[in-house]
Enzyme design. Structure first.
Site, PDB file in Angstrom:
ATOM      1  N   GLU A 276      -6.802  -0.264  22.989  1.00 37.65           N
ATOM      2  CA  GLU A 276      -6.699  -1.151  24.142  1.00 37.65           C
ATOM      3  C   GLU A 276      -5.810  -2.366  23.841  1.00 37.65           C
ATOM      4  O   GLU A 276      -5.244  -2.973  24.741  1.00 37.65           O
ATOM      5  CB  GLU A 276      -8.114  -1.615  24.554  1.00 37.65           C
ATOM      6  CG  GLU A 276      -8.263  -1.923  26.021  1.00 37.65           C
ATOM      7  CD  GLU A 276      -9.717  -2.121  26.420  1.00 37.65           C
ATOM      8  OE1 GLU A 276     -10.194  -1.383  27.296  1.00 37.65           O
ATOM      9  OE2 GLU A 276     -10.386  -3.010  25.859  1.00 37.65           O
ATOM     10  N   HIS A 297     -13.526  21.119   8.252  1.00 40.28           N
ATOM     11  CA  HIS A 297     -13.745  22.529   8.566  1.00 40.28           C
ATOM     12  C   HIS A 297     -13.301  22.883   9.982  1.00 40.28           C
ATOM     13  O   HIS A 297     -13.505  23.994  10.441  1.00 40.28           O
ATOM     14  CB  HIS A 297     -15.221  22.885   8.353  1.00 40.28           C
ATOM     15  CG  HIS A 297     -15.610  22.759   6.914  1.00 40.28           C
ATOM     16  ND1 HIS A 297     -15.761  23.842   6.078  1.00 40.28           N
ATOM     17  CD2 HIS A 297     -15.819  21.663   6.147  1.00 40.28           C
ATOM     18  CE1 HIS A 297     -16.065  23.403   4.863  1.00 40.28           C
ATOM     19  NE2 HIS A 297     -16.119  22.086   4.881  1.00 40.28           N
ATOM     20  N   LYS A 407     -10.148   2.535  37.907  1.00 43.00           N
ATOM     21  CA  LYS A 407     -11.272   1.929  38.636  1.00 43.00           C
ATOM     22  C   LYS A 407     -10.961   1.867  40.126  1.00 43.00           C
ATOM     23  O   LYS A 407     -11.816   2.135  40.972  1.00 43.00           O
ATOM     24  CB  LYS A 407     -11.566   0.524  38.100  1.00 43.00           C
ATOM     25  CG  LYS A 407     -12.130   0.521  36.697  1.00 43.00           C
ATOM     26  CD  LYS A 407     -12.461  -0.887  36.237  1.00 43.00           C
ATOM     27  CE  LYS A 407     -12.834  -0.907  34.763  1.00 43.00           C
ATOM     28  NZ  LYS A 407     -12.921  -2.230  34.206  1.00 43.00           N
TER      29      LYS A 407
HETATM   30  O1  PA5 Z   1     -12.790  -4.701  26.190  1.00 44.74           O
HETATM   31  C1  PA5 Z   1     -12.898  -4.689  27.386  1.00 44.74           C
HETATM   32  O2  PA5 Z   1     -12.417  -5.585  28.100  1.00 44.74           O
HETATM   33  C2  PA5 Z   1     -13.664  -3.606  28.106  1.00 44.74           C
HETATM   34  O3  PA5 Z   1     -13.990  -2.559  27.268  1.00 44.74           O
HETATM   35  C3  PA5 Z   1     -14.939  -4.202  28.676  1.00 44.74           C
HETATM   36  O4  PA5 Z   1     -15.721  -4.722  27.646  1.00 44.74           O
HETATM   37  C4  PA5 Z   1     -15.721  -3.166  29.475  1.00 44.74           C
HETATM   38  O5  PA5 Z   1     -14.923  -2.653  30.492  1.00 44.74           O
HETATM   39  C5  PA5 Z   1     -16.968  -3.798  30.075  1.00 44.74           C
HETATM   40  O6  PA5 Z   1     -16.601  -4.890  30.847  1.00 44.74           O
HETATM   41  P1  PA5 Z   1     -17.620  -6.012  31.246  1.00 44.74           P
HETATM   42  O7  PA5 Z   1     -18.259  -6.514  30.010  1.00 44.74           O
HETATM   43  O8  PA5 Z   1     -16.786  -7.046  31.919  1.00 44.74           O
HETATM   44  O9  PA5 Z   1     -18.606  -5.375  32.187  1.00 44.74           O
END
Ligand code: PA5
Length: 414
Positions: A276, A297, A407
């Site tokens: 990310e 394996h 989303k």
């Molecule tokens: O790192 C990130 O931004 C995402 O993985 C969020 O943590 C995840 O989408 C959850 O988001 P939130 O904590 O705002 O509900």
């Protein structure tokens, strides 16, 4: 410094390495000035007060006193840090932490609820934005079950809300008098393991969060002063551009490899951290993870002779495991009388030698052992290496503009 990095089949010209080391040191300095957005996590280990840790421990003690289970509802950065630390360090000294809300799978949620309902339970909902679909829907279902079983007042006492935003969750917490914690604005999910959102579930599992933070502080103090401190961050970029691989090919995949099942979720955390942070603007190395010897394996053939698009990052523990077995004498040689850990070490050496002989770049990262100190150090070390590496690539490590696309498509489909 207890983290050590070795490499094989990675060749970087001395002049180039010197220049990259200077760029990396500069990037690390930039991280600390606060001039880059979302870098609250950099100084966090030194800034967390004892009062804050005591407050988290007090909430964890309350959970331990009235519950057998804690259902933690979270996803992504609001789930992976705590889950990986608990998998690495859980010794059964606290409640059993069950994770929910990291998907919409009703069968999994049903199993989780049935397990929790076998005893007493509390719920901790973690959402920085306060509005993530998986979290909000799952939390609603868990809360409904708690209301049926415990009634409104007791449910409120058993619900811990950790959010960084105004809205449904914070309003509910206020209205019901639930215990709340926060997530700072300037810390993104994948860098948030040392915030309340990571620490409360970890403390409820009976893990020493002061020692964990102590490990992160140690990393901050000791691990980034040397000339070669960022060589891992540098190597991965130069392997990606093809200048450091001996066959000159661009390595577009990094495979994290572990020899200990307890590190599997840590692999998931690493995948989010690097994937990310780096995968944007058409750039980035795709992170993957494998557990050895299990996956040798299934994937060993590809690793040995498949398309040379990857390098391997082995994460190895220096200390011998806590438990061990001796293979009985009636088993054929060469195994009879051998400790299982000794056979595993030979396998680790054998795998490295075979993959190095195949010409694959292999980076090996050694950490001391699975305790709070080493794990805290390792989490912080990887966060810094990731941020520095991505800055070297010229990409912003701290945004995630691409995650909105699916989303909004999902909202349309709903
Ligand atoms: O790192 C990130 O931004 C995402 O993985 C969020 O943590 C995840 O989408 C959850 O988001 P939130 O904590 O705002 O509900």
């Amino acid at each position: 410094m207890s983290i050590k990095v070795e490499s094989a089949n990675v060749s970087i010209n001395d002049e180039y390495l010197k220049a990259e080391r200077e760029r990396a040191a500069h990037a690390y300095k930039d991280l600390q000035t606060g001039d880059i957005h979302m870098t609250g996590w950099v100084s966090l280990p030194d800034e967390i007060s004892d009062e804050k840790l005591d407050a988290i421990n007090a909430a964890a003690d309350r959970i331990k006193a009235d519950s057998d289970y804690l259902i933690v509802v979270g996803i992504g950065g609001s789930f992976l840090g705590a889950c990986s630390v608990i998998d690495m360090l859980d010794k059964g000294r606290g409640v059993k932490v069950l994770f929910a809300g990291h998907g919409f799978d009703p069968v999994e949620l049903d199993e989780t609820l049935k397990e929790a309902e076998g005893g007493d339970y509390s719920c901790c909902v973690i959402s920085k934005s306060g509005g993530t679909a998986e979290i909000i829907s799952t939390f609603g279902i868990v809360r409904e079950r708690m209301l049926e079983r415990y009634g409104r007042e007791e449910t409120a006492k058993r619900t811990y809300v950790i959010t960084g935003a105004d809205g449904y969750l914070s309003d509910l917490a206020k209205a019901e008098g639930m215990i709340t914690f926060g997530i700072p604005d300037d810390i993104g999910g994948r860098y948030s393991v040392f915030t309340d959102g990571g620490l409360l579930p970890i403390a409820a599992a009976g893990i020493d969060i002061k020692a964990l933070i102590g490990g992160a502080k140690k990393a901050r103090k000791e691990d980034f002063d040397a000339e070669d401190s960022f060589d891992y961050a540098i190597m991965r970029q130069l392997l990606n551009e093809g200048t450091a691989s001996q066959d000159g090919t661009e390595k577009t995949a990094e495979i994290y490899e572990f020899y200990d099942r307890k590190l599997v979720m840590f692999g998931e955390w690493l995948k989010q951290l690097f994937g990310e942070s780096e995968g944007k603007e058409g750039k980035g190395i795709i992170p993957m993870s494998l557990l050895f010897s299990r996956d040798l394996h299934s994937m060993g053939q590809f690793l040995q002779q498949g398309s040379p698009i990857f390098y391997e990052t082995m994460i190895r523990q220096e200390e011998d495991p806590e438990a061990d077995f001796t293979v009985p004498d009636f088993v054929p040689q060469p195994f009879a009388g051998m400790k299982l850990s000794r056979i595993e070490r030979s396998m680790e050496t054998g795998v490295t030698n075979a993959h190095v002989s195949a010409g694959t770049p292999v980076i090996t990262i050694y950490f001391n052992k699975l305790d709070e100190d080493s794990v805290g150090e390792m989490l912080y070390w990887f966060k810094v290496q990731c941020a520095v590496s991505v800055l070297l690539l010229g990409v912003d490590p701290f945004n995630q503009p691409g995650v909105e696309a699916y989303k909004s498509e999902m909202r349309k489909a709903l």
